[in-house]
Scaffold this motif. Structure first.
Motif, PDB file in Angstrom:
ATOM      1  N   VAL A  18       0.843  -1.195   0.000  1.00  0.00           N
ATOM      2  CA  VAL A  18       0.000   0.000   0.000  1.00  0.00           C
ATOM      3  C   VAL A  18       0.878   1.244   0.000  1.00  0.00           C
ATOM      4  O   VAL A  18       1.892   1.299   0.699  1.00  0.00           O
ATOM      5  N   ASP A  19       0.480   2.236  -0.812  1.00  0.00           N
ATOM      6  CA  ASP A  19       1.120   3.548  -0.812  1.00  0.00           C
ATOM      7  C   ASP A  19       0.129   4.552  -0.248  1.00  0.00           C
ATOM      8  O   ASP A  19      -1.059   4.525  -0.597  1.00  0.00           O
ATOM      9  N   ILE A  28      -4.551  10.014  -0.672  1.00  0.00           N
ATOM     10  CA  ILE A  28      -4.741   8.975  -1.673  1.00  0.00           C
ATOM     11  C   ILE A  28      -4.095   7.691  -1.166  1.00  0.00           C
ATOM     12  O   ILE A  28      -2.924   7.687  -0.789  1.00  0.00           O
ATOM     13  N   THR A  30      -3.291   3.829  -2.315  1.00  0.00           N
ATOM     14  CA  THR A  30      -3.209   2.943  -3.471  1.00  0.00           C
ATOM     15  C   THR A  30      -2.716   1.582  -2.994  1.00  0.00           C
ATOM     16  O   THR A  30      -1.680   1.497  -2.347  1.00  0.00           O
ATOM     17  N   GLU A  32      -1.922  -2.536  -4.106  1.00  0.00           N
ATOM     18  CA  GLU A  32      -1.730  -3.536  -5.157  1.00  0.00           C
ATOM     19  C   GLU A  32      -2.446  -4.811  -4.739  1.00  0.00           C
ATOM     20  O   GLU A  32      -2.106  -5.412  -3.720  1.00  0.00           O
ATOM     21  N   ASN A  95     -11.725   3.330  -6.642  1.00  0.00           N
ATOM     22  CA  ASN A  95     -11.713   2.766  -7.989  1.00  0.00           C
ATOM     23  C   ASN A  95     -10.782   1.565  -8.012  1.00  0.00           C
ATOM     24  O   ASN A  95      -9.721   1.599  -7.402  1.00  0.00           O
ATOM     25  N   ILE A 100      -5.306  -2.781  -9.139  1.00  0.00           N
ATOM     26  CA  ILE A 100      -4.897  -1.634  -8.322  1.00  0.00           C
ATOM     27  C   ILE A 100      -6.140  -0.968  -7.752  1.00  0.00           C
ATOM     28  O   ILE A 100      -7.034  -0.548  -8.486  1.00  0.00           O
ATOM     29  N   LEU A 101      -6.189  -0.867  -6.427  1.00  0.00           N
ATOM     30  CA  LEU A 101      -7.265  -0.158  -5.740  1.00  0.00           C
ATOM     31  C   LEU A 101      -6.761   1.237  -5.403  1.00  0.00           C
ATOM     32  O   LEU A 101      -5.690   1.390  -4.806  1.00  0.00           O
ATOM     33  N   LYS A 102      -7.520   2.264  -5.796  1.00  0.00           N
ATOM     34  CA  LYS A 102      -7.158   3.646  -5.482  1.00  0.00           C
ATOM     35  C   LYS A 102      -8.317   4.286  -4.733  1.00  0.00           C
ATOM     36  O   LYS A 102      -9.427   4.389  -5.252  1.00  0.00           O
ATOM     37  N   THR A 104      -9.574   7.679  -2.867  1.00  0.00           N
ATOM     38  CA  THR A 104      -9.326   9.117  -2.766  1.00  0.00           C
ATOM     39  C   THR A 104     -10.215   9.673  -1.671  1.00  0.00           C
ATOM     40  O   THR A 104     -11.436   9.509  -1.708  1.00  0.00           O
TER      41      THR A 104
END
Length: 121
Positions: A18-19, A28, A30, A32, A95, A100-102, A104
């Motif tokens: 995770v980022d 945000i 993100t 993987e 999304n 990739i899960l993002k 926001t």
């Protein structure tokens, strides 16, 4: 450690990478999540705690196949993050595309950092 000719030290539980990034207006997240679909993932916010949960299921194997080592991880996971700022919970967007899960998370107006100029003497 695994026994036999194929020895490997593998983690006991799978945790996706995770980022976390922050801009003036939003946070945000993100993650993987290779091999998962959007239906396999859930995202929730309780107070200032963001939680991402999911499950990666193992594909069926052929009966005559003999597996010696598996480096792909399967099973349930859960990652939680305490957010540094208040967010507008009703405006959160998530999304999922190509593994990739993002997520926001827009910040509230009060929590947006305002620059204050300080006179240096």
């Amino acid at each position: 450690m695994a026994e036999g000719p194929f020895r490997s030290r593998l983690p006991e539980q799978w945790e996706p990478s995770v980022d976390l990034a922050e801009t003036k207006d939003k946070i945000i997240v993100t993650a993987e999540l290779p091999g998962l679909d959007a239906k396999d993932v859930s995202v929730s916010l309780m107070g200032d705690l963001l939680t991402i949960k999911g499950e990666k299921k193992k594909e069926t194997e052929e009966k005559d196949e003999h597996t010696h080592i598996i480096e792909r991880y399967y099973g349930a996971f859960e990652r939680s993050f305490r957010l540094p700022e208040n967010v507008q919970a009703d405006k959160i967007e998530a999304n999922f595309e190509k593994g990739i899960l993002k997520v926001t998370l827009p910040k509230t107006e009060e929590s947006k950092k305002k620059e204050i100029s300080i006179n240096v003497k």
